[in-house]
Enzyme design. Sequence first.
Site, mmCIF file in Angstrom:
data_model
loop_
_atom_site.group_PDB
_atom_site.id
_atom_site.type_symbol
_atom_site.label_atom_id
_atom_site.label_comp_id
_atom_site.label_asym_id
_atom_site.label_seq_id
_atom_site.Cartn_x
_atom_site.Cartn_y
_atom_site.Cartn_z
ATOM 1 C CG ASP A 115 -2.212 0.898 1.038
ATOM 2 O OD1 ASP A 115 -2.218 1.688 0.098
ATOM 3 O OD2 ASP A 115 -3.427 0.752 1.607
HETATM 4 C C1 BGC Z 1 -4.952 3.266 0.265
HETATM 5 C C2 BGC Z 1 -5.454 2.190 -0.884
HETATM 6 C C3 BGC Z 1 -4.984 2.876 -2.359
HETATM 7 C C4 BGC Z 1 -3.572 3.594 -2.332
HETATM 8 C C5 BGC Z 1 -3.545 4.096 -3.706
HETATM 9 C C6 BGC Z 1 -3.733 4.152 -0.019
HETATM 10 O O1 BGC Z 1 -3.790 5.183 0.999
HETATM 11 O O2 BGC Z 1 -4.791 2.585 1.404
HETATM 12 O O3 BGC Z 1 -6.550 1.639 -0.829
HETATM 13 O O4 BGC Z 1 -5.242 1.678 -3.251
HETATM 14 O O5 BGC Z 1 -3.765 4.567 -1.399
HETATM 15 O O6 BGC Z 1 -4.285 5.181 -3.992
#
Ligand code: BGC
Length: 755
Positions: A284
Amino acid sequence: MKKSILFLGAAVGLFACKTQHSTDVEMDKFVSNLMAQMTLEEKIGQLNLPTVGFDVTGPLLSKDVEQKIKDGKVGGVFNTYTPNAVRKLQELAITQSRLKIPLLFGYDVIHGHRTIFPISLGLSASWDTALIARTAAAAAVEAAADGLNWTFSPMVDIARDPRWGRVSEGAGEDPFLGAAIAKAMVQGYEQGNLSNPNTVLSCIKHFALYGAAEGGRDYNTTDMSRVRMYNEYLPPYKAAVEAGAGSIMTSFNEIDGIPATANKWLFTHLLREQWGFKGLVVTDYTAIAEMISHGVGDKSKTAELALNAGVDMDMVSEFLLDELPALVQAGKVSKAKVDAACRRILEAKYKLGLFADPYRGVSEERAQAELMSADKLALSKEAAIKSMVLLKNERQTLPLKPSQKVAFVGALVKDQRNLIGSWSGAGNWRQAVSLWEALKQQGNSDKLLYAKGCNLLNDGALRNQLNANDGQIELDSRSPQQLIAEAVQAAQRADVVVAVLGEAFGMTGEAASRADIALPNHQQELLRALKKTGKPIVLVLMNGRPLTLTWENDNVDAILETWFAGTQAGAAIADVLYGAANPSGKLTMSFPRSVGQIPIYYNHKQTGRPRNENQKYTSKYLDESNEPLYPFGYGLSYTQFAYSPVQLSATTLAGGSTITASVTLTNKGTRAGEETVQLYIRDKVGSITRPVKELKGFKKVLLQPNASQQVEFTITADLLKFYNSDLQYVAEAGDFQVFIDGSSNTNNSAAFELK
Ligand code: BGC
């Protein structure tokens, strides 16, 4: 035209592969050939996933990223889309980098790309996996036409704490339904064939247990037993893996005291060895860097931990890029591990057909034809209607009659900004149809009254927080008292009042946990004032989580939960309010009576002292019931369904036999309607304690007035399996109870024995 540039490269032969009917053997050969030419640095470069924004003229490249792409230090980017921006960036990779390896283009396509469908929690309330797969497929077509080849979806985290803002992104509290929806979404995005240019690589997230963050606070710690994990939280991830998802994302939380992103048990043993996952693991956002704050090491150590745990791609941190060369040199990370990670990323690119056509046929014309096309808008409206849940309807207050004078009040009647919800990435809220707009189009404007009644949010501190992220919540120049007075006046002139209230979209989604999940105070004040007029009140809710609605349930006549219903929200709500469509959604998360009951979910365990109101020493609250306000599986219709008692074809299940459990469902009302018939099973005695009931099947049935239908479910020993304390997946002989009804709150049951 652009393709010719690609084939000018030295590695022409490398790219001239067929992907359509390629086998794993061909892919292995291709990737091995390519990797044989790569330096260690180039392999590490593939593991790097920076975010690159864009404007209409193209990607917003810092010099740094541009140089990194040229140097082969970027495997993919995210947050860039549109044919133009994607082409420019891809061109850089395939003309300027030494090996001309195309980039992945990722984005959070969560509930639609440009055409926005209801938020995922809303979609799940349709219990319609075919419909959900169609929304994912449509989102993939749009995303691919917009240059993307990878979506960070589906989010399949089981969520039982409505304080957590991200419950809006998932399918609710139940592992069986969650698994079915996870599978549908992966199939919708990938179509079992990523070389089809209308597909995108899906990404299961967030692995794992992110929905169990303590206190419902985002990014917080989780801790749970393996037995609970295997039985209650892992099934949707596993189902998505089995459906062939091409990638999976680590979660921000820790598991067993180890941040998920460094958790080798999770990614290597469980995911790859036990489940046989072959796709790529991406972190993530900055999750590797965040491990410094978790307290498991410095920059070098966290990079080492992540790669050795089984991470392949580093979203934003650039820790792998910076640290791996030295870690390999020092023997802390093996070359083989780097190779394996690089291979998985190249395999994803191969499967997507990027080596054959790095642009996957993107063009302005294709985008023009696909983005927000009429069929997708129609699908958005259909999905919105099917996601709505009728929570209460006394005296048939709904549907409204065209002859009635109706006062529409509330900050969300004319609102567009909030309709598409959070994580509506490339959606443009200005293209969303407001309820008021749709009502006017219905053509009986002389029967419509309007008063704003309240601001969406009065609380200045919260408004400021949300507006900092494009919340657009304004304060009316009129005082709250004046707004209420105007609404009361409108109500007095009307036959019925429709109050359209709820959350601002920014109150749900990531980093949007709430400690109090009631309607904002001033919205409740409006309702109380309206109540005093004595007019029937319909409450239309827009929100991204279960809310505590006890006062509302006691005091208004009808409640329609519409979630954040997407681009066609207003049109869909108008159809449901006036009866052109009959609501059929069923809740996928329990609505608590108060925050103190959380976590609350239907498939809980029995205690040694089940609640008994008349006995002090039993499991209960002094000041609250144990029951939710609205249970999982609950939702009304404009018609009424009657269930016969449950019939079983046999009362013992032995060997490889099956039992057919059935009910006769009858539409007793005067309108056609769709019902979701739900099968629950209770395992009465087990080697470990078992839930009071568990969803084990569901069927959607459309019935005309007075029509009846026999609805059947097949019970097999497999359906009765669970993970025991040794984590073996077993069905244990003994007594079972089968329930079939239109909600989890039922006693309509029959008994059988597994021999
Ligand atoms: C979120 C994810 C997301 C990623 C990319 C993160 O802050 O937890 O769900 O896919 O950002 O945008």
